[in-house]
Motif scaffolding. Sequence first.
Motif, PDB file in Angstrom:
ATOM      1  N   ASN A 276      24.911 148.163  43.250  1.00  0.00           N
ATOM      2  CA  ASN A 276      26.157 148.923  43.232  1.00  0.00           C
ATOM      3  C   ASN A 276      27.027 148.566  44.439  1.00  0.00           C
ATOM      4  O   ASN A 276      26.528 148.375  45.541  1.00  0.00           O
ATOM      5  CB  ASN A 276      25.860 150.425  43.281  1.00  0.00           C
ATOM      6  CG  ASN A 276      24.966 150.889  42.163  1.00  0.00           C
ATOM      7  OD1 ASN A 276      23.838 150.440  42.039  1.00  0.00           O
ATOM      8  ND2 ASN A 276      25.457 151.806  41.357  1.00  0.00           N
ATOM      9  N   ARG A 277      28.317 148.508  44.218  1.00  0.00           N
ATOM     10  CA  ARG A 277      29.248 148.284  45.306  1.00  0.00           C
ATOM     11  C   ARG A 277      29.615 149.620  45.953  1.00  0.00           C
ATOM     12  O   ARG A 277      29.834 150.615  45.260  1.00  0.00           O
ATOM     13  CB  ARG A 277      30.519 147.599  44.801  1.00  0.00           C
ATOM     14  CG  ARG A 277      30.270 146.196  44.265  1.00  0.00           C
ATOM     15  CD  ARG A 277      31.543 145.600  43.676  1.00  0.00           C
ATOM     16  NE  ARG A 277      31.299 144.245  43.183  1.00  0.00           N
ATOM     17  CZ  ARG A 277      32.199 143.497  42.554  1.00  0.00           C
ATOM     18  NH1 ARG A 277      33.424 143.983  42.337  1.00  0.00           N
ATOM     19  NH2 ARG A 277      31.899 142.281  42.142  1.00  0.00           N
ATOM     20  N   VAL A 278      29.687 149.623  47.281  1.00  0.00           N
ATOM     21  CA  VAL A 278      30.056 150.818  48.024  1.00  0.00           C
ATOM     22  C   VAL A 278      31.395 150.551  48.696  1.00  0.00           C
ATOM     23  O   VAL A 278      31.525 149.622  49.496  1.00  0.00           O
ATOM     24  CB  VAL A 278      28.984 151.180  49.072  1.00  0.00           C
ATOM     25  CG1 VAL A 278      29.428 152.380  49.901  1.00  0.00           C
ATOM     26  CG2 VAL A 278      27.647 151.461  48.393  1.00  0.00           C
TER      27      VAL A 278
ATOM     28  N   GLY B 272      29.773 151.485  38.079  1.00  0.00           N
ATOM     29  CA  GLY B 272      28.670 151.782  38.982  1.00  0.00           C
ATOM     30  C   GLY B 272      29.067 151.808  40.441  1.00  0.00           C
ATOM     31  O   GLY B 272      28.247 152.172  41.297  1.00  0.00           O
ATOM     32  N   SER B 273      30.297 151.440  40.753  1.00  0.00           N
ATOM     33  CA  SER B 273      30.742 151.439  42.147  1.00  0.00           C
ATOM     34  C   SER B 273      30.758 152.856  42.718  1.00  0.00           C
ATOM     35  O   SER B 273      30.964 153.842  41.998  1.00  0.00           O
ATOM     36  CB  SER B 273      32.147 150.835  42.264  1.00  0.00           C
ATOM     37  OG  SER B 273      32.139 149.465  41.937  1.00  0.00           O
ATOM     38  N   ILE B 274      30.545 152.928  44.037  1.00  0.00           N
ATOM     39  CA  ILE B 274      30.492 154.204  44.755  1.00  0.00           C
ATOM     40  C   ILE B 274      31.634 154.222  45.761  1.00  0.00           C
ATOM     41  O   ILE B 274      31.760 153.311  46.585  1.00  0.00           O
ATOM     42  CB  ILE B 274      29.140 154.374  45.478  1.00  0.00           C
ATOM     43  CG1 ILE B 274      27.988 154.290  44.469  1.00  0.00           C
ATOM     44  CG2 ILE B 274      29.099 155.687  46.237  1.00  0.00           C
ATOM     45  CD1 ILE B 274      26.649 154.008  45.111  1.00  0.00           C
TER      46      ILE B 274
ATOM     47  N   LEU C 134      32.707 155.412  37.759  1.00  0.00           N
ATOM     48  CA  LEU C 134      32.745 155.342  39.223  1.00  0.00           C
ATOM     49  C   LEU C 134      32.196 156.634  39.827  1.00  0.00           C
ATOM     50  O   LEU C 134      32.419 157.722  39.305  1.00  0.00           O
ATOM     51  CB  LEU C 134      34.185 155.121  39.707  1.00  0.00           C
ATOM     52  CG  LEU C 134      34.911 153.904  39.123  1.00  0.00           C
ATOM     53  CD1 LEU C 134      36.358 153.872  39.622  1.00  0.00           C
ATOM     54  CD2 LEU C 134      34.182 152.612  39.494  1.00  0.00           C
ATOM     55  N   HIS C 135      31.483 156.482  40.943  1.00  0.00           N
ATOM     56  CA  HIS C 135      30.851 157.614  41.613  1.00  0.00           C
ATOM     57  C   HIS C 135      31.583 157.936  42.918  1.00  0.00           C
ATOM     58  O   HIS C 135      32.049 157.030  43.622  1.00  0.00           O
ATOM     59  CB  HIS C 135      29.392 157.302  41.925  1.00  0.00           C
ATOM     60  CG  HIS C 135      28.576 156.939  40.723  1.00  0.00           C
ATOM     61  ND1 HIS C 135      27.906 157.871  39.966  1.00  0.00           N
ATOM     62  CD2 HIS C 135      28.331 155.725  40.135  1.00  0.00           C
ATOM     63  CE1 HIS C 135      27.277 157.265  38.968  1.00  0.00           C
ATOM     64  NE2 HIS C 135      27.514 155.963  39.046  1.00  0.00           N
TER      65      HIS C 135
ATOM     66  N   LEU D 284      22.052 156.580  45.065  1.00  0.00           N
ATOM     67  CA  LEU D 284      22.707 156.193  43.818  1.00  0.00           C
ATOM     68  C   LEU D 284      22.444 154.722  43.475  1.00  0.00           C
ATOM     69  O   LEU D 284      22.520 154.340  42.305  1.00  0.00           O
ATOM     70  CB  LEU D 284      24.216 156.414  43.941  1.00  0.00           C
ATOM     71  CG  LEU D 284      24.690 157.874  43.843  1.00  0.00           C
ATOM     72  CD1 LEU D 284      26.158 157.970  44.214  1.00  0.00           C
ATOM     73  CD2 LEU D 284      24.457 158.422  42.439  1.00  0.00           C
ATOM     74  N   CYS D 285      22.137 153.933  44.496  1.00  0.00           N
ATOM     75  CA  CYS D 285      21.888 152.500  44.285  1.00  0.00           C
ATOM     76  C   CYS D 285      20.463 152.214  43.864  1.00  0.00           C
ATOM     77  O   CYS D 285      20.121 151.072  43.517  1.00  0.00           O
ATOM     78  CB  CYS D 285      22.231 151.712  45.544  1.00  0.00           C
ATOM     79  SG  CYS D 285      23.998 151.682  45.936  1.00  0.00           S
TER      80      CYS D 285
END
Length: 223
Positions: free
Chosen positions: A2-4, A157-159, A183-184, A221-222
């Motif tokens: 996941n990208r943060v 899925g990005s945070i 998106l989260h 989350l990842c």
Amino acid sequence: MNRVFILRPEPAAGRTAAKAAALDLDARVHPLFAPQPVAWTPPPPTDFEALLLTSAHGVRLAGPELAAYRGLPAYAVGEATARALRDAGFADVVAGVGDGSAIAARVAAHGHRRLLHLGGTTVAPMAADGIDVTRIAVYSMTSLPPDPALIADAVAGSILLVHSPRAGERLAAQIAQDARAALHIVAISPVALAACGAGWASGRAAARPVDDEMLALAARLCE
């Protein structure tokens, strides 16, 4: 992975990115704001018993006038702000571990009643029972133009890390309702989370308003 996304201004964004990298997170910096100094007239230091800074931006952008208050006990909302004060020559610095209300309570507990608060043009609500607080803005947060790369990079899925209510409002204005479902949000507080609006895949607020708590939620989350 996941990208943060780190949306806070520099140089704080860089510090958060370094912490995220240490957790093996794919961190990407997209600031929504840039801090700018504003002109201010420093009142006499003798009018106050203590100094409060609720952001390291205030320390960096207050200018040479800040040095006049080095003789006062200084209070900082967190360790990053405390470190900035020490770097600026303040010897007597107390670092908080919560929000502005928490550090104000420590100021009161230490017996100080006349407090100078140097901050931004917009500040989070702060309870200051029993303290006479003089608030002066020494910087402002200027909204940056919408960054198309943020929309393009924020894949499913990005945070998104939201460090203030104003950032939540700005993010909500940039991410359309129909683009939020994958998106989260991880926010620094429930107020910041509420400012992001509805429609996200998930939204969580840190138990304490600090970077480490936010990154711990992002790391989960990842998994």
